[in-house]
Design an enzyme around this catalytic site. Structure first.
Site, PDB file in Angstrom:
ATOM      1  N   ARG A  12       0.816  -1.216   0.000  1.00 37.31           N
ATOM      2  CA  ARG A  12       0.000   0.000   0.000  1.00 37.31           C
ATOM      3  C   ARG A  12       0.849   1.267   0.000  1.00 37.31           C
ATOM      4  O   ARG A  12       0.401   2.322   0.441  1.00 37.31           O
ATOM      5  CB  ARG A  12      -0.986  -0.003   1.178  1.00 37.31           C
ATOM      6  N   LYS A  31       3.112  11.354 -11.221  1.00 34.45           N
ATOM      7  CA  LYS A  31       2.179  10.576 -12.030  1.00 34.45           C
ATOM      8  C   LYS A  31       2.850   9.266 -12.429  1.00 34.45           C
ATOM      9  O   LYS A  31       3.889   9.257 -13.085  1.00 34.45           O
ATOM     10  CB  LYS A  31       1.746  11.358 -13.267  1.00 34.45           C
ATOM     11  N   GLU A  41       9.495  17.918 -25.203  1.00 33.16           N
ATOM     12  CA  GLU A  41       8.927  18.291 -23.909  1.00 33.16           C
ATOM     13  C   GLU A  41       9.573  19.556 -23.361  1.00 33.16           C
ATOM     14  O   GLU A  41       8.925  20.346 -22.660  1.00 33.16           O
ATOM     15  CB  GLU A  41       9.085  17.135 -22.907  1.00 33.16           C
ATOM     16  N   LYS A  70       7.603  22.683 -14.372  1.00 31.99           N
ATOM     17  CA  LYS A  70       6.659  21.612 -14.046  1.00 31.99           C
ATOM     18  C   LYS A  70       6.360  21.586 -12.560  1.00 31.99           C
ATOM     19  O   LYS A  70       5.204  21.405 -12.149  1.00 31.99           O
ATOM     20  CB  LYS A  70       7.198  20.255 -14.503  1.00 31.99           C
ATOM     21  N   ARG A  80      -3.006  21.817 -14.133  1.00 32.91           N
ATOM     22  CA  ARG A  80      -1.960  20.851 -14.461  1.00 32.91           C
ATOM     23  C   ARG A  80      -2.207  20.240 -15.835  1.00 32.91           C
ATOM     24  O   ARG A  80      -1.278  19.770 -16.494  1.00 32.91           O
ATOM     25  CB  ARG A  80      -1.859  19.757 -13.395  1.00 32.91           C
ATOM     26  N   ASN A 123      -0.339  18.899 -20.679  1.00 37.25           N
ATOM     27  CA  ASN A 123      -0.685  17.968 -21.749  1.00 37.25           C
ATOM     28  C   ASN A 123      -0.788  18.640 -23.112  1.00 37.25           C
ATOM     29  O   ASN A 123      -1.331  18.052 -24.053  1.00 37.25           O
ATOM     30  CB  ASN A 123      -1.998  17.251 -21.420  1.00 37.25           C
ATOM     31  N   HIS A 140      -0.534  16.613 -26.263  1.00 30.23           N
ATOM     32  CA  HIS A 140      -0.618  15.194 -25.912  1.00 30.23           C
ATOM     33  C   HIS A 140      -1.908  14.512 -26.358  1.00 30.23           C
ATOM     34  O   HIS A 140      -1.928  13.297 -26.537  1.00 30.23           O
ATOM     35  CB  HIS A 140      -0.432  15.009 -24.405  1.00 30.23           C
ATOM     36  N   HIS A 187      -0.909  11.249 -28.011  1.00 25.00           N
ATOM     37  CA  HIS A 187      -1.305   9.954 -27.459  1.00 25.00           C
ATOM     38  C   HIS A 187      -2.163   9.168 -28.452  1.00 25.00           C
ATOM     39  O   HIS A 187      -2.064   7.930 -28.529  1.00 25.00           O
ATOM     40  CB  HIS A 187      -2.070  10.150 -26.150  1.00 25.00           C
TER      41      HIS A 187
END
Length: 378
Positions: free
Chosen positions: A130, A152, A194, A235, A249, A253, A256, A260
């Site tokens: 956990r 992330k 990036e 960032k 936040r 992206n 992206h 993606h």
């Protein structure tokens, strides 16, 4: 843009002030040589070092010895390279290996590799017992400026990229920029997408700095440390404001949603497209889409494309080896994006360089018309 610090003999420290989850990002050349002492200072008794078959032979033995020399019992877990490793099977393998190494909650998982290893090892650390602590030692430009920072973690599903995961902040990030000296040129270019992104989001001065200094980043001059530190600083500032991506936040992206989708269509086949290449195409498309909607000057979209092309990055759908799929396939891939809410597409669009914003509820027909024009133009 906040001023970029001058190169110093010591590492540049970028703090991430998140209360009891606060940590430092250290940026500089040669950091891996003292990594054992820095990691041991976190107070663990043991470490599971997760790496892959490309990076492991270069650095895992030295890092493992450094950890052991500083009193940490160490186990090395080596995985196949590539995006396919970031899977349920890969997660099971890492979790089982961490448990077999008798890593306890006060111990550490150390991710030594690029974004795949960082995301996978971080997710394993989030769920084993956990939650155990972990350290990022990113070895690619892309992971140093993006995926190693912000907590992330996750794996891919057959439904899309990074759809299974958790927010789990590292305890330390060591970005040794000398490790990039041996990075293949294609991977450096992919990571650079990036870096440029941070300027395009909200820092036009940084983008202009990149236009004038990108060769130094690639050549390993002081510009490299400055670019990595500035990217991490940008960032970190966003992560502190919005740790769990409930607000701005999502700006990170930029590019992206398109990128993606292209990765999904190419089935995450790195011989065709790697993440940073998808982002480069996505950045150009985001600005061209913004221009098509009348939000952004076409000259800014052209400037973005010109810079990314000068670096050697792909910028058009026609640049995807083996094709980019049909408009319907692209739209279907976009609907699996994590930013979809209530079935509506959310894009990060721009009013100009350094003026990006979150655009929820973009009409699918406008996206379809834009993609049709882009495919027809190839």
């Amino acid at each position: 843009m906040s001023s970029i610090p001058a190169q110093t003999a010591s590492a540049i420290t970028v703090p991430v002030p998140l209360g009891d989850r606060a940590y430092d990002i250290l940026v500089g050349r040669g950091l891996i040589e003292a990594a054992g002492a820095r990691i041991a200072a976190l107070g663990a008794r043991a470490a599971a070092l997760v790496t892959d078959e490309h990076v492991g032979p270069l650095y895992a033995q030295a890092l493992s010895r450094s950890l052991a020399a500083n009193g940490l019992r160490t186990a090395v877990i080596t995985l196949p390279p590539g995006e396919a490793t970031k899977s349920y099977a890969g997660l099971e393998r890492v979790c089982d290996a961490v448990l077999e190494a008798k890593i306890e909650r006060g111990d550490l998982v150390v991710a030594l590799g690029g974004g795949v290893i960082g995301d996978l090892a971080g997710f394993a650390a989030a769920v084993v017992r956990r939650g155990v602590r972990f350290v990022q030692v990113p070895t690619t430009l892309l992971s140093q400026v993006d995926s190693s920072v912000g907590g992330k973690t996750g794996i891919n599903s057959r439904h899309g990229k990074n759809l299974v995961g958790a927010f789990h902040q590292p305890s330390l990030v060591l970005a040794d920029t000398s490790l990039l000296d041996t990075l293949p040129a294609r991977e450096m270019r992919a990571g650079y997408a990036e870096v440029a992104k941070y300027g395009l989001i909200d820092d036009a001065r940084f983008f202009a700095w990149c236009e004038g200094n990108w060769t130094g980043i690639f050549d390993g001059g002081p510009e490299r440390d400055e670019a990595v530190a500035q990217s991490c600083r940008a960032k970190a500032a966003v992560v502190v404001r919005d740790e769990h991506e409930t607000g701005d936040r999502a700006l990170l992206n930029l590019g992206h949603t398109f990128g993606h989708a292209l990765e999904r269509i190419t089935r995450y086949d790195s011989t065709r497209l790697v993440h940073g290449e998808g982002v480069a195409i996505g950045l150009t498309l985001a600005f061209r889409f913004s221009a098509a909607l009348g939000l952004c000057p076409l000259s800014d979209a052209e400037r973005v494309e010109a810079h990314l092309k000068s670096v050697g990055l792909p910028t058009r759908l026609s640049h995807v080896p083996g094709g980019c799929g049909t408009v319907d396939e692209l739209l279907d891939a976009m609907t699996q994006d994590k930013k979809v809410k209530g079935g509506s597409l959310t894009f990060i669009l721009a009013r100009g360089i350094g003026q990006s914003f979150i655009a929820p509820g973009v009409e699918a027909e406008k996206v379809r018309a834009f993609l049709t024009s882009e495919i027809d133009a190839t």
